[in-house]
Design a protein around this motif. Structure first.
Motif, PDB file in Angstrom:
ATOM      1  N   LEU A   1      31.212  17.655  63.535  1.00  0.00           N
ATOM      2  CA  LEU A   1      31.445  17.077  62.205  1.00  0.00           C
ATOM      3  C   LEU A   1      31.230  18.137  61.125  1.00  0.00           C
ATOM      4  CD1 LEU A   1      31.938  14.442  60.555  1.00  0.00           C
ATOM      5  CD2 LEU A   1      29.476  14.090  60.629  1.00  0.00           C
ATOM      6  N   ARG A   2      30.157  18.889  61.245  1.00  0.00           N
ATOM      7  CA  ARG A   2      29.873  19.953  60.270  1.00  0.00           C
ATOM      8  C   ARG A   2      30.968  21.028  60.317  1.00  0.00           C
ATOM      9  NH1 ARG A   2      24.128  22.413  60.392  1.00  0.00           N
ATOM     10  NH2 ARG A   2      23.741  20.849  58.813  1.00  0.00           N
ATOM     11  N   SER A   3      31.391  21.396  61.515  1.00  0.00           N
ATOM     12  CA  SER A   3      32.435  22.411  61.669  1.00  0.00           C
ATOM     13  C   SER A   3      33.752  21.924  61.046  1.00  0.00           C
ATOM     14  CB  SER A   3      32.633  22.729  63.153  1.00  0.00           C
ATOM     15  OG  SER A   3      33.736  23.564  63.345  1.00  0.00           O
TER      16      SER A   3
ATOM     17  N   ALA B   1      34.032  19.793  58.661  1.00  0.00           N
ATOM     18  CA  ALA B   1      33.830  19.765  57.211  1.00  0.00           C
ATOM     19  C   ALA B   1      34.005  21.156  56.619  1.00  0.00           C
ATOM     20  CB  ALA B   1      32.447  19.218  56.883  1.00  0.00           C
ATOM     21  N   GLU B   2      33.430  22.153  57.281  1.00  0.00           N
ATOM     22  CA  GLU B   2      33.516  23.524  56.769  1.00  0.00           C
ATOM     23  C   GLU B   2      34.940  24.067  56.837  1.00  0.00           C
ATOM     24  OE1 GLU B   2      30.522  25.507  59.083  1.00  0.00           O
ATOM     25  OE2 GLU B   2      28.898  24.736  57.812  1.00  0.00           O
ATOM     26  N   LYS B   3      35.692  23.665  57.871  1.00  0.00           N
ATOM     27  CA  LYS B   3      37.062  24.144  58.035  1.00  0.00           C
ATOM     28  C   LYS B   3      38.074  23.303  57.250  1.00  0.00           C
ATOM     29  CE  LYS B   3      36.276  25.916  62.678  1.00  0.00           C
ATOM     30  NZ  LYS B   3      36.523  25.678  64.095  1.00  0.00           N
ATOM     31  N   GLY B   4      37.622  22.136  56.749  1.00  0.00           N
ATOM     32  CA  GLY B   4      38.549  21.250  56.045  1.00  0.00           C
ATOM     33  C   GLY B   4      39.503  20.542  56.993  1.00  0.00           C
ATOM     34  N   ASP B   5      39.080  20.314  58.228  1.00  0.00           N
ATOM     35  CA  ASP B   5      39.911  19.661  59.241  1.00  0.00           C
ATOM     36  C   ASP B   5      39.859  18.142  59.056  1.00  0.00           C
ATOM     37  OD1 ASP B   5      41.198  18.711  61.501  1.00  0.00           O
ATOM     38  OD2 ASP B   5      40.143  20.039  62.895  1.00  0.00           O
ATOM     39  N   ARG B   6      40.775  17.626  58.253  1.00  0.00           N
ATOM     40  CA  ARG B   6      40.794  16.197  57.913  1.00  0.00           C
ATOM     41  C   ARG B   6      41.012  15.314  59.144  1.00  0.00           C
ATOM     42  NH1 ARG B   6      41.693  14.835  52.492  1.00  0.00           N
ATOM     43  NH2 ARG B   6      42.868  13.010  53.189  1.00  0.00           N
ATOM     44  N   ASP B   7      41.857  15.747  60.068  1.00  0.00           N
ATOM     45  CA  ASP B   7      42.139  14.937  61.256  1.00  0.00           C
ATOM     46  C   ASP B   7      40.885  14.751  62.109  1.00  0.00           C
ATOM     47  OD1 ASP B   7      44.808  14.649  60.545  1.00  0.00           O
ATOM     48  OD2 ASP B   7      45.441  16.412  61.694  1.00  0.00           O
ATOM     49  N   LYS B   8      40.134  15.821  62.287  1.00  0.00           N
ATOM     50  CA  LYS B   8      38.904  15.719  63.083  1.00  0.00           C
ATOM     51  C   LYS B   8      37.877  14.851  62.362  1.00  0.00           C
ATOM     52  CE  LYS B   8      35.849  18.345  66.002  1.00  0.00           C
ATOM     53  NZ  LYS B   8      35.504  19.647  66.544  1.00  0.00           N
ATOM     54  N   LEU B   9      37.797  14.989  61.036  1.00  0.00           N
ATOM     55  CA  LEU B   9      36.875  14.146  60.267  1.00  0.00           C
ATOM     56  C   LEU B   9      37.240  12.678  60.411  1.00  0.00           C
ATOM     57  CD1 LEU B   9      36.378  16.241  57.020  1.00  0.00           C
ATOM     58  CD2 LEU B   9      34.623  15.638  58.684  1.00  0.00           C
ATOM     59  N   GLU B  10      38.543  12.388  60.399  1.00  0.00           N
ATOM     60  CA  GLU B  10      39.000  10.996  60.561  1.00  0.00           C
ATOM     61  C   GLU B  10      38.541  10.420  61.902  1.00  0.00           C
ATOM     62  OE1 GLU B  10      40.970   8.939  58.607  1.00  0.00           O
ATOM     63  OE2 GLU B  10      41.539  10.318  57.011  1.00  0.00           O
TER      64      GLU B  10
ATOM     65  N   MET C   1      33.448  13.213  52.448  1.00  0.00           N
ATOM     66  CA  MET C   1      32.556  13.283  53.602  1.00  0.00           C
ATOM     67  C   MET C   1      32.251  14.728  53.953  1.00  0.00           C
ATOM     68  SD  MET C   1      30.918  11.082  55.250  1.00  0.00           S
ATOM     69  CE  MET C   1      31.308   9.845  54.107  1.00  0.00           C
ATOM     70  N   ALA C   2      33.253  15.598  53.862  1.00  0.00           N
ATOM     71  CA  ALA C   2      33.040  17.019  54.137  1.00  0.00           C
ATOM     72  C   ALA C   2      32.005  17.589  53.175  1.00  0.00           C
ATOM     73  CB  ALA C   2      34.360  17.781  54.018  1.00  0.00           C
TER      74      ALA C   2
END
Length: 183
Positions: free
Chosen positions: A32-34, A36-45, A105-106
């Motif tokens: 989740l932190r990774s 957030a740092e990369k701005g990976d919206r799909d993974k955050l979803e 969330m990020a």
């Protein structure tokens, strides 16, 4: 001798399984932190149950605002207090829907203040990395506390979604924020 190898092999597999089972929420939070740092919206979803997080924040804030309004002596004598109390849920809903997004969330995971979805300006990174502490509350619930200089400490509550998969389901706001002095 073969029997001994089978027993040792089974024990190693069992210990590895238990270690991965116990470490899986930490690995999920690191993912989740990774993201957030990369701005990976799909993974955050995938890692955040946004409807559940929004609902938990809406209920916490609505209760806190209602308590503050009810405890405020000026509001008790105000004839428009009832109208204000009826408008609180709508205002809270609008604010939460604007801030609890993948980008918001990020920012929370990075120890920054969340920003509204319509706000294109990204907040500056915090001066130092936020402190995180975590632990199980039960076998299927894991709590991560994020404490940074920019925000009050918040608890991110993750729930098990299988043997090794976790998803953030709730954010618990600090009690002093919710029960603070209305002045």
């Amino acid at each position: 001798m073969n029997r001994r190898y089978i027993i040792v092999g089974a024990a190693v597999v069992a210990v590895g399984f238990l270690a991965l089972y116990a470490a899986s929420p930490v690995l999920a939070f690191q993912g989740l932190r990774s993201a957030a740092e990369k701005g990976d919206r799909d993974k955050l979803e995938k890692l955040v149950d946004f409807p559940s997080v929004r609902d938990s924040l809406k209920s916490q804030l609505t209760v806190a605002f209602n308590k503050r309004m009810s405890a405020d002596p000026e509001m008790q004598s105000n004839p428009f207090a009832g109208i204000a109390l009826m408008m609180i849920p709508a205002m809270v809903n609008t604010a939460i829907d604007a801030y609890v997004t993948p980008d918001g969330m990020a920012n929370i995971v990075k120890g920054q203040k969340p920003k509204a979805a319509a706000d294109p300006a990204s907040p500056p990174p915090p001066a130092e990395k936020p402190k995180t502490s975590y632990g199980y509350t039960d076998l299927d619930t894991f709590k991560v506390t994020i404490d940074s200089a920019d925000t009050a400490p918040m608890d991110l509550v993750m729930r098990r979604q299988g043997f090794f998969t976790w998803q953030m389901k709730r954010i618990d706001l600090p009690a002093d924020l919710l029960e603070g002095d209305p002045k």
